[in-house]
Enzyme design. Structure first.
Site, PDB file in Angstrom:
ATOM      1  CG  HIS A   1      23.691  15.286  -4.271  1.00 37.37           C
ATOM      2  ND1 HIS A   1      23.619  14.224  -4.552  1.00 37.37           N
ATOM      3  CD2 HIS A   1      22.939  15.890  -5.228  1.00 37.37           C
ATOM      4  CE1 HIS A   1      23.267  13.604  -5.420  1.00 37.37           C
ATOM      5  NE2 HIS A   1      22.556  14.722  -6.262  1.00 37.37           N
TER       6      HIS A   1
ATOM      7  CG  ASP B   1      27.593  17.259 -11.706  1.00 37.20           C
ATOM      8  OD1 ASP B   1      27.088  17.154 -12.838  1.00 37.20           O
ATOM      9  OD2 ASP B   1      26.887  17.045 -10.663  1.00 37.20           O
TER      10      ASP B   1
ATOM     11  CD  GLU C   1      26.680  12.307  -3.035  1.00 38.10           C
ATOM     12  OE1 GLU C   1      25.791  12.903  -2.610  1.00 38.10           O
ATOM     13  OE2 GLU C   1      26.644  11.543  -3.848  1.00 38.10           O
TER      14      GLU C   1
ATOM     15  CG  ASN D   1      22.597  12.974  -0.555  1.00 40.05           C
ATOM     16  OD1 ASN D   1      22.280  13.826  -1.642  1.00 40.05           O
ATOM     17  ND2 ASN D   1      23.914  12.031  -0.787  1.00 40.05           N
TER      18      ASN D   1
HETATM   19  C1  F6R Z   1      23.438  16.825 -11.906  1.00 37.94           C
HETATM   20  C2  F6R Z   1      23.688  17.262 -10.496  1.00 37.94           C
HETATM   21  C3  F6R Z   1      22.976  16.618  -9.327  1.00 37.94           C
HETATM   22  C4  F6R Z   1      21.437  16.491  -9.708  1.00 37.94           C
HETATM   23  C5  F6R Z   1      20.680  15.855  -8.498  1.00 37.94           C
HETATM   24  C6  F6R Z   1      19.132  15.650  -8.993  1.00 37.94           C
HETATM   25  O1  F6R Z   1      24.138  17.418 -12.739  1.00 37.94           O
HETATM   26  O2  F6R Z   1      24.267  18.164 -10.246  1.00 37.94           O
HETATM   27  O3  F6R Z   1      23.018  17.270  -8.025  1.00 37.94           O
HETATM   28  O4  F6R Z   1      20.789  17.851  -9.677  1.00 37.94           O
HETATM   29  O5  F6R Z   1      21.036  14.743  -8.277  1.00 37.94           O
HETATM   30  O6  F6R Z   1      18.918  14.769  -9.981  1.00 37.94           O
HETATM   31  P1  F6R Z   1      17.639  14.702 -10.615  1.00 37.94           P
HETATM   32  O7  F6R Z   1      17.314  16.044 -11.289  1.00 37.94           O
HETATM   33  O8  F6R Z   1      17.816  13.655 -11.583  1.00 37.94           O
HETATM   34  O9  F6R Z   1      16.554  14.327  -9.578  1.00 37.94           O
END
Ligand code: F6R
Length: 241
Positions: free
Chosen positions: A138, A67, A143, A136
């Site tokens: 994702h 992303d 989302e 959540n």
């Molecule tokens: C980022 C991504 C997100 C993160 C998720 C967890 O490229 O794809 O899905 O993996 O938000 O973020 P952290 O690891 O910072 O808790």
């Protein structure tokens, strides 16, 4: 889904980093699916350490990041391209031409998503995809929604994601939208490893592994994939029965 609980994020990073290194030793031109955020950092440390030890070369790999923020210049320190450059690419012998991102500033976002998805297919698909998980549920920036997504698309970030990531945007507004690989595209990876650490992820982890498969908890779709390994620390695993 295979679930492995290890003592801490360092042990998890070693295990996943070693999996990436073994794959690249076996297939030097492997296609790697990468993530940003805190969860992948110990994995990247391990890959860098093994590269510096002369055990593996990343010269021929291709990488695809899950992303990228919209309306943020690629050169901004909080863009995911900048993150990857600082945390991984600048410390490996990777060819930057082979590192692929969605362009969150593309004028034609539909064409940009099609370009990105087609390039993944052209290179033979992702061999090993690294994922974190949002509080959540994702994955990427998919989302909670009414239906599972397929290809890449532009998404409005959920309030909990804005809250979780706002700490990276001190004194400036955080982007409200991003472009992300869809759940369908993530599931096309041949192998997936997901890392979750800390108590804040425990509810999402439980729902991902033991809940029903629903687009309201996008990570639950991983139950349908034949080769997923989930790495947890004790806090993230604490609600599993
Ligand atoms: C980022 C991504 C997100 C993160 C998720 C967890 O490229 O794809 O899905 O993996 O938000 O973020 P952290 O690891 O910072 O808790």
């Amino acid at each position: 889904m295979k679930v492995i609980t290890l003592n801490d994020e360092v042990a998890i990073g070693q295990a996943i980093g070693d999996r990436f290194c073994t794959l690249v030793q076996e297939n030097p031109a492997a296609v790697l699916g990468l993530a940003t955020g805190a969860s992948p950092l110990p994995t990247y440390c391990r890959m860098i350490a093994r590269f510096h030890a002369g055990e593996v070369s990343f010269a021929k790999v291709h990488t695809f990041n899950l992303d990228e923020y919209c309306d943020l210049p690629a050169t901004h320190p909080q863009s995911y391209r900048s993150f990857m450059q600082a945390q991984l690419f600048s410390q490996l012998n990777i060819d930057l031409q082979n590192t692929h991102f969605l362009d969150g500033n593309a004028a034609d976002e539909v064409a940009e998503c099609l370009r990105f998805d087609a390039l993944i297919e052209q290179l033979g698909g992702v061999d090993l995809q690294l994922l974190g998980i949002g509080r959540n549920g994702h994955i990427g920036f998919n989302e909670p929604a009414d239906a599972f997504t397929l290809g890449s698309f532009k998404v409005q970030l959920a309030p909990s994601t804005l809250e979780a990531n706002s700490m990276y945007f001190v004194d400036e507004r955080m982007p409200t939208h991003a472009m992300t690989m869809g759940v369908g595209a993530i599931l096309r990876a041949k192998e997936i490893v997901l890392v979750a650490t800390g108590a804040a992820k425990a509810e999402a982890v439980k729902a991902m592994i033991q809940g029903k498969i629903t687009p309201q908890l996008p990570a639950s779709a991983l139950q349908n994939h034949p080769n997923v390994t989930v790495y947890l620390d004790p806090a993230a695993a604490s609600l599993l029965q």
